[in-house]
Design a protein around this motif. Structure first.
Motif, PDB file in Angstrom:
ATOM      1  N   TRP A 223       0.840  -1.202   0.000  1.00  0.00           N
ATOM      2  CA  TRP A 223       0.000   0.000   0.000  1.00  0.00           C
ATOM      3  C   TRP A 223       0.871   1.246   0.000  1.00  0.00           C
ATOM      4  CZ3 TRP A 223      -3.128   2.192   4.691  1.00  0.00           C
ATOM      5  CH2 TRP A 223      -3.964   3.225   4.246  1.00  0.00           C
ATOM      6  N   ASN A 224       0.618   2.134  -0.944  1.00  0.00           N
ATOM      7  CA  ASN A 224       1.216   3.464  -0.938  1.00  0.00           C
ATOM      8  C   ASN A 224       0.281   4.371  -0.144  1.00  0.00           C
ATOM      9  OD1 ASN A 224       1.973   6.190  -1.588  1.00  0.00           O
ATOM     10  ND2 ASN A 224       3.036   5.437  -3.406  1.00  0.00           N
ATOM     11  N   MET A 225       0.731   4.779   1.047  1.00  0.00           N
ATOM     12  CA  MET A 225      -0.131   5.528   1.965  1.00  0.00           C
ATOM     13  C   MET A 225      -0.155   7.029   1.658  1.00  0.00           C
ATOM     14  SD  MET A 225       0.915   3.626   5.532  1.00  0.00           S
ATOM     15  CE  MET A 225      -0.292   4.517   6.490  1.00  0.00           C
ATOM     16  N   GLN A 226       0.675   7.482   0.741  1.00  0.00           N
ATOM     17  CA  GLN A 226       0.747   8.895   0.352  1.00  0.00           C
ATOM     18  C   GLN A 226       1.163   9.790   1.520  1.00  0.00           C
ATOM     19  OE1 GLN A 226      -2.888  10.649  -1.092  1.00  0.00           O
ATOM     20  NE2 GLN A 226      -1.838  12.079  -2.475  1.00  0.00           N
ATOM     21  N   GLY A 227       1.829   9.223   2.507  1.00  0.00           N
ATOM     22  CA  GLY A 227       2.328  10.007   3.623  1.00  0.00           C
ATOM     23  C   GLY A 227       1.271  10.610   4.508  1.00  0.00           C
ATOM     24  N   GLU A 228       0.075  10.088   4.483  1.00  0.00           N
ATOM     25  CA  GLU A 228      -1.014  10.654   5.268  1.00  0.00           C
ATOM     26  C   GLU A 228      -0.810  10.374   6.750  1.00  0.00           C
ATOM     27  OE1 GLU A 228      -3.544  12.580   4.409  1.00  0.00           O
ATOM     28  OE2 GLU A 228      -2.860  12.643   2.334  1.00  0.00           O
TER      29      GLU A 228
ATOM     30  N   LYS B 263      -4.981   6.573 -10.207  1.00  0.00           N
ATOM     31  CA  LYS B 263      -4.888   7.418  -9.045  1.00  0.00           C
ATOM     32  C   LYS B 263      -6.287   7.899  -8.716  1.00  0.00           C
ATOM     33  CE  LYS B 263      -2.829  11.969  -7.990  1.00  0.00           C
ATOM     34  NZ  LYS B 263      -2.726  12.325  -6.769  1.00  0.00           N
ATOM     35  N   PHE B 264      -6.664   7.868  -7.423  1.00  0.00           N
ATOM     36  CA  PHE B 264      -8.005   8.231  -6.984  1.00  0.00           C
ATOM     37  C   PHE B 264      -7.980   9.573  -6.253  1.00  0.00           C
ATOM     38  CE2 PHE B 264      -8.314   3.627  -7.365  1.00  0.00           C
ATOM     39  CZ  PHE B 264      -9.582   3.431  -7.875  1.00  0.00           C
ATOM     40  N   ASP B 265      -9.137  10.201  -6.267  1.00  0.00           N
ATOM     41  CA  ASP B 265      -9.346  11.313  -5.343  1.00  0.00           C
ATOM     42  C   ASP B 265      -9.563  10.723  -3.953  1.00  0.00           C
ATOM     43  OD1 ASP B 265      -9.138  13.107  -7.398  1.00  0.00           O
ATOM     44  OD2 ASP B 265     -11.305  13.355  -7.656  1.00  0.00           O
ATOM     45  N   ILE B 266      -8.988  11.352  -2.956  1.00  0.00           N
ATOM     46  CA  ILE B 266      -9.040  10.805  -1.604  1.00  0.00           C
ATOM     47  C   ILE B 266     -10.474  10.798  -1.089  1.00  0.00           C
ATOM     48  CG2 ILE B 266      -8.301  11.152   0.782  1.00  0.00           C
ATOM     49  CD1 ILE B 266      -5.697  12.252  -0.260  1.00  0.00           C
ATOM     50  N   GLY B 267     -10.866   9.669  -0.541  1.00  0.00           N
ATOM     51  CA  GLY B 267     -12.181   9.535   0.081  1.00  0.00           C
ATOM     52  C   GLY B 267     -13.280   9.087  -0.855  1.00  0.00           C
TER      53      GLY B 267
ATOM     54  N   CYS C 105      -8.033  -3.703  -2.312  1.00  0.00           N
ATOM     55  CA  CYS C 105      -8.905  -3.388  -1.171  1.00  0.00           C
ATOM     56  C   CYS C 105      -9.546  -2.037  -1.442  1.00  0.00           C
ATOM     57  CB  CYS C 105      -8.095  -3.382   0.114  1.00  0.00           C
ATOM     58  SG  CYS C 105      -9.064  -3.121   1.601  1.00  0.00           S
ATOM     59  N   SER C 106     -10.739  -2.060  -2.002  1.00  0.00           N
ATOM     60  CA  SER C 106     -11.400  -0.829  -2.435  1.00  0.00           C
ATOM     61  C   SER C 106     -12.053  -0.058  -1.300  1.00  0.00           C
ATOM     62  CB  SER C 106     -12.455  -1.155  -3.499  1.00  0.00           C
ATOM     63  OG  SER C 106     -13.414  -2.063  -2.978  1.00  0.00           O
TER      64      SER C 106
ATOM     65  N   SER D  19      -5.967   7.234   0.796  1.00  0.00           N
ATOM     66  CA  SER D  19      -4.823   7.550  -0.058  1.00  0.00           C
ATOM     67  C   SER D  19      -5.280   7.578  -1.508  1.00  0.00           C
ATOM     68  CB  SER D  19      -3.708   6.513   0.140  1.00  0.00           C
ATOM     69  OG  SER D  19      -2.699   6.665  -0.817  1.00  0.00           O
ATOM     70  N   ASP D  20      -4.398   8.084  -2.377  1.00  0.00           N
ATOM     71  CA  ASP D  20      -4.729   8.070  -3.803  1.00  0.00           C
ATOM     72  C   ASP D  20      -4.428   6.716  -4.438  1.00  0.00           C
ATOM     73  OD1 ASP D  20      -2.025   8.235  -3.584  1.00  0.00           O
ATOM     74  OD2 ASP D  20      -1.753   9.869  -5.019  1.00  0.00           O
TER      75      ASP D  20
END
Length: 581
Positions: free
Chosen positions: A243-248, A472-476, A513-514, A519-520
């Protein structure tokens, strides 16, 4: 002669209560009339039944038991002052006779034998020797009553014995189960008698050498006997997540969907979690993982390279068969101090099978395929593993490729390979795909093309992909990038594997895991069944080491969370009652 008999008869009459004799004689007369017709007062009484000797018993055991129970119950009802117990009756039964005579026929008081006034039967002896109860037995009802896990006890050992079938019927009696259910001491005793642990003979303890030697035969801690006892099919379950957490900074409220998806029937033996661009608090991330997996698992090892995190959890009862864990890191940046791109590898031996787990983050950019291939080549050459662990098959290893030095290799992470197609075309293809058939999309996948050409991940395989692009997704939400860059959806997050022996690794699941949308990137998980082989006792063992502080903190949080949940449910019920009232 007659004169001497009369005083004796008079003495007998004086010793017996006339009223009780009269009542008793009337009862006996009534019984005799019913049995043989009306008998006149001058007719003699029918002779009493002769006593049965031990050698000539003709009455069956069942009839004797029934008669004994019936007469004892009649006596206890007819005599309110009865104080003798059934045990006393059994003791004196051998010297008793049926009281079916008139008072004139009572025994002489000069007789030295004790003759009680009640009917006493001789104790019933079994007709033959009773069968001996076996030392061990199997019973499905008893197993259910004791709540013993079915996968811990081998109840099939006595299935072919004839005695087992008879004992099964006896132990299935409802009275036995009721007594056991109400008596906790008997249940605990039964559990301790039939322990799920295999008994150990002193001679086995004398012969076993756990920490030294290279014995592959009987007694080796990592040998075939121990392996077959824990893994009869010699396959272990491996759960890999990347998982790339995008540093959140904020973590998902619940990680169950990531590690314990609802469509999984069983949890696995190993959990390997790789993170890219991890959250700033690495310890908090590890604590959340421990809280999610609970007391069944312990953190065997954790390594990091900047914001690359690699964590290994194992079932707590398997840590004794794990070797010492080694790790190494490689940076692919020109400036080595910037640790955002690169790899971290972790090596261990489980029984006699060596494992290598690598999580990496390659160069980003749609057109930078060549740079990503260079990242791969640098990692396989520079990752210095193993260090002290013995190579289980040195003849198949090469110095220029770290992945050839291990039996089973899993490589996962954000590889950053993209789909070579415009976003409009990609979205049009996605709309036409159905039932998870992503073949039309993967025709434009950069990684699939490079693997076919043999320029990257030589000897590796990837399971078929049946999920949508994870970047790449928009967060949330589930909407792909709506920013000004309008990035093309791509399969950047992947899991690949290789083994020295063909078919050693079987894919059980490969999915995204949708439900985690912080994260994006969407996490990608894989479940694998991996072949195991027995090992040698000269492998440096980890000796059961794990992160105890993390384990206790994870369990403490788990308990706190459960208490809060119960309190919330209690308050909710209270508010509902108030609303109704």
């Amino acid at each position: 002669m007659e004169s001497t008999a009369r005083p004796s008869r008079a003495l007998k009459t004086s010793l017996v209560d006339p009223k009780s004799c009269k009542d008793h004689n009337e009862a006996l007369k009534h019984t005799a009339r019913n049995a043989e017709g009306d008998i006149g007062p001058c007719q003699p009484w029918p002779p009493s039944l002769p006593r049965l000797s031990k050698s000539s018993k003709s009455v069956s055991v069942d009839e004797a038991v029934s008669t004994r129970r019936l007469r004892n119950s009649e006596e206890s009802l007819s005599d309110p002052v009865e104080t003798s117990s059934s045990t006393d009756s059994d003791r004196s039964g051998s010297a008793s006779e049926p009281e079916n005579r008139p008072c004139s026929q009572q025994s002489d008081p000069t007789d030295h034998r004790a003759r009680p006034g009640k009917v006493r039967l001789a104790p019933v002896q079994p007709a033959g020797t009773l069968p001996a109860l076996g030392k061990s037995f199997a019973s499905a009802s008893l197993k259910a009553a004791n709540r013993i896990d079915g996968d811990c006890v081998d109840y099939g050992a006595l299935a072919g014995e004839k005695l087992g079938e008879r004992l099964h019927r006896n132990l299935s009696d409802s009275r036995l189960l009721e007594n056991m259910g109400s008596d906790s001491a008997s249940v605990n005793s039964m559990r301790s008698t039939y322990s799920v642990l295999s008994p150990i003979r002193p001679q086995d303890v004398r012969n076993r050498s756990f920490l030294e030697g290279s014995v592959l035969g009987s007694g080796a801690l990592l040998g075939a006997e121990e392996l077959d006892r824990h893994f009869p099919d010699r396959r272990a379950g491996i759960y890999v997540a990347t998982w790339n957490m995008q540093g959140e900074k904020g973590l998902p409220a619940n990680l169950d969907d990531l590690l314990l998806p609802p469509d999984s029937e069983f949890a696995q033996d190993f959990y390997i979690i790789g993170v890219q661009e991890g959250c700033p608090d690495k310890r908090e991330w590890e604590t959340r993982l421990q809280e999610t997996l609970g007391p069944y698992y312990v953190m065997l090892y954790a390594a990091s390279h900047g914001v690359l995190y690699l964590t290994v959890f194992v079932r707590r009862d398997l840590i004794w068969f794990c070797s010492e864990v080694e790790h190494a890191t490689v940076t692919t940046r020109i400036i080595s101090q910037i640790k955002t791109k690169g790899a971290v590898g972790l090596a261990l031996t489980f029984f006699g099978t060596s494992f290598l787990f690598i999580t990496s983050h390659f160069t980003s950019g749609d057109a930078k395929v060549y740079e990503r291939v260079l990242d791969y080549n640098k990692i396989v050459e520079a990752l210095a593993l193993p260090k002290g662990l013995p190579d289980t098959n040195p003849y198949r290893s090469t110095a220029s490729d770290v992945t050839t030095r291990f039996d089973q290799v899993f490589w996962f992470g954000d590889f950053n390979f993209r789909l070579c197609k415009d976003r409009v075309d990609v979205e049009a293809i996605m709309k036409r795909t159905a039932d998870g058939r992503m073949g039309p999309l993967l025709e434009h996948d950069q990684l699939s093309k490079e693997m076919k050409e043999g320029s990257i991940f030589k000897g590796f395989q990837e399971a078929p992909i049946h999920f949508l692009p994870t970047y790449k997704f928009d967060i949330g939400c589930d909407i792909y990038d709506t920013t000004s860059k309008q990035r093309t959806p791509s399969y950047t997050d992947r899991i690949v594997f290789r083994s020295r022996q063909a078919d050693d690794i079987k894919v059980v699941k490969y999915a995204s895991c949708s439900s985690i949308k912080t994260s994006d990137h969407r996490p990608v998980v894989g479940v694998f069944q991996v072949k195991l082989r027995p090992g040698r006792d000269n492998i440096p063992l980890g000796a059961g080491q794990f992160d105890r502080v993390l384990y206790l903190e994870g369990i403490r949080r788990r308990i706190t969370r459960e208490l809060k949940r119960r309190e919330a449910m209690k308050n909710q019920r209270s508010s509902s009652v108030c609303t109704v009232s």
